[in-house]
Design a protein around this motif. Structure first.
Motif, short mmCIF file in Angstrom:
data_model
loop_
_atom_site.label_atom_id
_atom_site.label_comp_id
_atom_site.label_asym_id
_atom_site.label_seq_id
_atom_site.Cartn_x
_atom_site.Cartn_y
_atom_site.Cartn_z
N SER A 2 0.84 -1.19 0.00
CA SER A 2 0.00 0.00 0.00
C SER A 2 0.88 1.24 0.00
CB SER A 2 -0.90 -0.03 1.23
OG SER A 2 -1.70 1.10 1.25
N TRP A 3 0.64 2.13 -0.91
CA TRP A 3 1.42 3.36 -1.03
C TRP A 3 0.72 4.48 -0.29
CZ3 TRP A 3 6.03 2.62 -3.08
CH2 TRP A 3 6.21 1.52 -3.90
N PRO A 4 1.50 5.46 0.18
CA PRO A 4 0.85 6.60 0.84
C PRO A 4 -0.17 7.23 -0.09
CG PRO A 4 3.22 6.73 1.15
CD PRO A 4 2.95 5.58 0.20
N GLY A 5 -1.30 7.45 0.42
CA GLY A 5 -2.35 8.03 -0.38
C GLY A 5 -3.14 6.99 -1.14
N GLY A 6 -2.76 5.74 -1.09
CA GLY A 6 -3.47 4.68 -1.79
C GLY A 6 -4.49 4.07 -0.87
N ALA A 7 -5.41 4.83 -0.41
CA ALA A 7 -6.38 4.39 0.58
C ALA A 7 -7.23 3.26 0.04
CB ALA A 7 -7.27 5.57 0.99
N GLY A 8 -7.36 2.24 0.85
CA GLY A 8 -8.23 1.14 0.50
C GLY A 8 -7.56 0.07 -0.31
N HIS A 9 -6.34 0.26 -0.74
CA HIS A 9 -5.65 -0.76 -1.54
C HIS A 9 -4.82 -1.63 -0.60
CE1 HIS A 9 -6.76 1.15 -5.28
NE2 HIS A 9 -6.40 2.33 -4.74
N THR A 10 -4.97 -2.93 -0.70
CA THR A 10 -4.23 -3.85 0.16
C THR A 10 -2.99 -4.35 -0.57
OG1 THR A 10 -5.51 -5.73 -0.57
CG2 THR A 10 -6.28 -4.59 1.40
N SER A 11 -1.92 -4.56 0.21
CA SER A 11 -0.68 -5.06 -0.38
C SER A 11 -0.53 -6.55 -0.18
CB SER A 11 0.52 -4.33 0.23
OG SER A 11 0.57 -4.60 1.60
N ARG A 12 -0.89 -7.03 0.96
CA ARG A 12 -0.81 -8.45 1.30
C ARG A 12 -2.11 -8.83 1.98
NH1 ARG A 12 5.13 -8.31 3.96
NH2 ARG A 12 6.28 -8.09 2.05
N ASN A 13 -2.28 -10.10 2.20
CA ASN A 13 -3.49 -10.54 2.89
C ASN A 13 -3.51 -9.96 4.29
OD1 ASN A 13 -4.17 -12.01 0.68
ND2 ASN A 13 -3.34 -13.94 1.47
N GLY A 14 -4.49 -9.21 4.62
CA GLY A 14 -4.67 -8.70 5.96
C GLY A 14 -4.13 -7.31 6.18
N ASP A 23 -0.33 7.25 6.90
CA ASP A 23 0.81 6.68 7.60
C ASP A 23 0.41 5.61 8.61
OD1 ASP A 23 -0.43 8.44 9.28
OD2 ASP A 23 1.44 9.12 10.23
N GLN A 24 -0.82 5.21 8.66
CA GLN A 24 -1.28 4.18 9.58
C GLN A 24 -1.60 2.92 8.81
OE1 GLN A 24 -4.53 5.73 11.82
NE2 GLN A 24 -3.26 7.20 12.94
N VAL A 25 -1.36 1.78 9.46
CA VAL A 25 -1.63 0.48 8.84
C VAL A 25 -2.61 -0.27 9.72
CG1 VAL A 25 -0.62 -1.71 8.12
CG2 VAL A 25 0.65 0.40 7.80
N GLN A 26 -3.57 -0.89 9.12
CA GLN A 26 -4.55 -1.68 9.85
C GLN A 26 -4.29 -3.15 9.55
OE1 GLN A 26 -8.55 -0.82 8.74
NE2 GLN A 26 -9.44 -1.85 10.51
N ILE A 27 -4.29 -3.98 10.59
CA ILE A 27 -4.02 -5.41 10.43
C ILE A 27 -5.30 -6.18 10.72
CG2 ILE A 27 -2.70 -7.38 11.26
CD1 ILE A 27 -0.51 -5.45 12.04
N HIS A 28 -5.68 -7.03 9.79
CA HIS A 28 -6.82 -7.92 9.98
C HIS A 28 -6.28 -9.33 10.11
CE1 HIS A 28 -9.72 -4.83 8.93
NE2 HIS A 28 -8.94 -4.50 7.91
N ILE A 29 -6.58 -9.98 11.23
CA ILE A 29 -6.10 -11.33 11.46
C ILE A 29 -7.29 -12.27 11.30
CG2 ILE A 29 -5.07 -12.92 13.10
CD1 ILE A 29 -3.73 -10.48 14.38
N GLY A 30 -7.15 -13.18 10.36
CA GLY A 30 -8.24 -14.12 10.12
C GLY A 30 -8.13 -15.31 11.05
N GLY A 31 -9.22 -15.94 11.34
CA GLY A 31 -9.22 -17.13 12.17
C GLY A 31 -9.17 -16.79 13.65
#
Length: 129
Positions: A2-14, A23-31
């Motif tokens: 995910s690039w700065p300003g690329g809101a809503g685009h995911t780089s990897r799973n989660g 500048d903030q990253v949100q982590i989604h943990i499955g399971g």
């Protein structure tokens, strides 16, 4: 990624960038993920590491004491060796100055003089007597 300003685009799973801050990253943990078990496991590992650290420190102290004792023993041995070398040096110098040869020659001369005096005394007693 995910690039700065690329809101809503995911780089990897989660992982995805939040829409309101670049500048903030949100982590989604499955399971299922149990934080309490993970914290307890980490606490146990920290406890084991602390115990290992104490054991290493105790070993370090014992080896330090052993090294200090060894150094003291070596210093004592070095002192004894220095004294012995001094005594050997004195004995060598005395041997070089022929003290022993002079002693043997003096003893030989003394016995020779006593032998001559004894012969003269016997000869004198034999002539007079």
């Amino acid at each position: 990624m995910s690039w700065p300003g690329g809101a809503g685009h995911t780089s990897r799973n989660g992982l995805s960038a939040r829409g309101h801050a670049a500048d903030q990253v949100q982590i989604h943990i499955g399971g299922k993920f149990d934080f309490d078990n993970e914290v307890a496991g980490l606490t146990e590992q920290v406890g084991r590491l602390k115990q290992l650290t104490r054991t290493i420190d105790d070993e370090r102290q014992q080896q330090g004491e052993l090294i200090n004792q060894l150094e003291a023993s070596l210093d004592q041995a070095r002192l004894v060796l220095r004294r012995t070398m001094g005594r050997l040096n004195i004995a060598y110098k005395q041997a070089q100055s022929n003290h022993l040869l002079m002693l043997v020659l003096f003893a030989f001369a003394l016995f020779f003089v006593i032998y001559v005096i004894a012969k003269v005394y016997r000869l004198g007693r034999h002539i007079i007597g």
